[in-house]
Motif scaffolding. Structure first.
Motif, PDB file in Angstrom:
ATOM      1  N   THR A  77       0.974  -1.177   0.006  1.00 39.70           N
ATOM      2  CA  THR A  77       0.010  -0.037   0.133  1.00 39.70           C
ATOM      3  C   THR A  77       0.740   1.181   0.092  1.00 39.70           C
ATOM      4  O   THR A  77       2.189   1.252   0.580  1.00 39.70           O
ATOM      5  CB  THR A  77      -0.772  -0.151   1.147  1.00 39.70           C
ATOM      6  OG1 THR A  77      -0.260   0.203   2.422  1.00 39.70           O
ATOM      7  CG2 THR A  77      -1.732  -1.141   1.137  1.00 39.70           C
ATOM      8  N   GLY A  78       0.302   2.181  -0.726  1.00 39.21           N
ATOM      9  CA  GLY A  78       1.292   3.563  -0.683  1.00 39.21           C
ATOM     10  C   GLY A  78       2.680   3.448  -1.075  1.00 39.21           C
ATOM     11  O   GLY A  78       3.396   3.626  -0.489  1.00 39.21           O
ATOM     12  N   THR A  79       2.555   2.921  -2.326  1.00 34.29           N
ATOM     13  CA  THR A  79       4.149   2.710  -2.761  1.00 34.29           C
ATOM     14  C   THR A  79       4.886   3.837  -3.000  1.00 34.29           C
ATOM     15  O   THR A  79       4.454   4.937  -3.233  1.00 34.29           O
ATOM     16  CB  THR A  79       3.836   1.942  -4.305  1.00 34.29           C
ATOM     17  OG1 THR A  79       3.013   2.827  -5.150  1.00 34.29           O
ATOM     18  CG2 THR A  79       3.245   0.660  -4.349  1.00 34.29           C
ATOM     19  N   LEU A  80       6.203   3.510  -2.941  1.00 32.81           N
ATOM     20  CA  LEU A  80       7.080   4.739  -2.923  1.00 32.81           C
ATOM     21  C   LEU A  80       7.942   4.258  -4.225  1.00 32.81           C
ATOM     22  O   LEU A  80       8.186   3.016  -4.625  1.00 32.81           O
ATOM     23  CB  LEU A  80       8.106   4.512  -1.616  1.00 32.81           C
ATOM     24  CG  LEU A  80       7.305   5.013  -0.391  1.00 32.81           C
ATOM     25  CD1 LEU A  80       8.222   4.679   0.788  1.00 32.81           C
ATOM     26  CD2 LEU A  80       6.559   6.233  -0.383  1.00 32.81           C
ATOM     27  N   ALA A  81       8.694   5.266  -4.492  1.00 37.68           N
ATOM     28  CA  ALA A  81       9.943   4.919  -5.685  1.00 37.68           C
ATOM     29  C   ALA A  81      10.817   3.974  -5.092  1.00 37.68           C
ATOM     30  O   ALA A  81      11.248   3.118  -6.051  1.00 37.68           O
ATOM     31  CB  ALA A  81      10.437   6.284  -6.164  1.00 37.68           C
TER      32      ALA A  81
END
Lengths: 111, 115
Positions: A77-81
């Motif tokens: 969830t809420g992926t980051l680079a």
């Protein structure tokens, strides 16, 4: 082969989105482990789910296991680079010691 | 976290030569593994090793392959002689225990190119 429908795929998403990847396997396993491999590095374990568990959470990660369909999923969830990597599931092929890896899902997260 | 070191990171050799890949596992770990990966694709299990012995090996672990860890030094994978199809990235891993529920700690790999 250990694997049925392969988890081989590539996903491109934007930062902040959620992502789910799947893996299916042919032979009974006592555990499913999920690993992440970043470019130029070895895999690093993310989460482990045992055959008597249906769901496991760790921070932004959620793993599920359906032993009847012999499949597992990993959601972020809420992926980051920085989540950009290849994600592998791994099983033990009927309780053997050797951990057998699937072909992996490539996830690219754009800032 | 625990680190596994692999030396060298790259190795280029001519077909037919011998090569030794070195791995410095996590210090208190007892189980050691080699995996082979071609072009960033599937991690293929080769072998696991405990107490001086091979515990399991796959079909990819050909007769030309051997592993050892003499007296707590490097855990090594030796290929003699090498073949073109041995070109790949080889990953070493170690774990404290030997069950499939153990976390494997991987090194960054040795890229082997056989010409």
């Amino acid at each position: 082969s250990q694997w049925g429908e392969e988890n081989l795929q590539a996903l491109s998403i934007q930062e902040g989105e959620d992502v789910t990847m799947n893996c299916s396997y042919k032979t009974y396993t006592t555990v499913v482990q999920w690993y992440r491999q970043k470019s130029g590095k070895g895999p690093a374990q993310l989460i482990l789910i045992r055959s008597n568990e249906r769901e496991k959470r760790s921070g932004r990660l959620r793993a599920t296991l359906d032993t009847s369909s012999q499949s597992s999923s990993l959601s972020i969830t809420g992926t980051l680079a920085t989540d950009t990597a290849v994600y592998f599931c791994a099983t033990d092929r009927q309780g053997g010691r050797a951990l057998i890896f699937g072909t992996g899902t490539t996830v690219s997260v754009s800032p | 976290g625990p680190k596994v070191l692999q030396i060298p990171s790259h190795q280029i050799i001519d077909m037919g030569q011998m090569v030794t890949l070195n791995c410095d596992p996590v210090s208190n770990h007892l189980y050691f593994y080699w995996y082979k990966q071609i072009l960033g694709q599937q991690m293929e299990f080769l072998v696991n090793f405990y107490n001086g012995k091979v515990m399991e090996k796959s079909k990819l672990f050909k007769d030309q392959f051997s592993v050892e860890r003499p007296d707590g030094s490097y855990f090594t994978l030796k290929i003699q002689p090498t073949a073109l199809e041995d070109s790949a990235v080889y990953f070493c891993a170690s774990s404290l225990g030997g069950s499939s529920a153990e976390t494997l700690y991987f090194g960054s790999g040795t890229r082997l190119t056989v010409l």
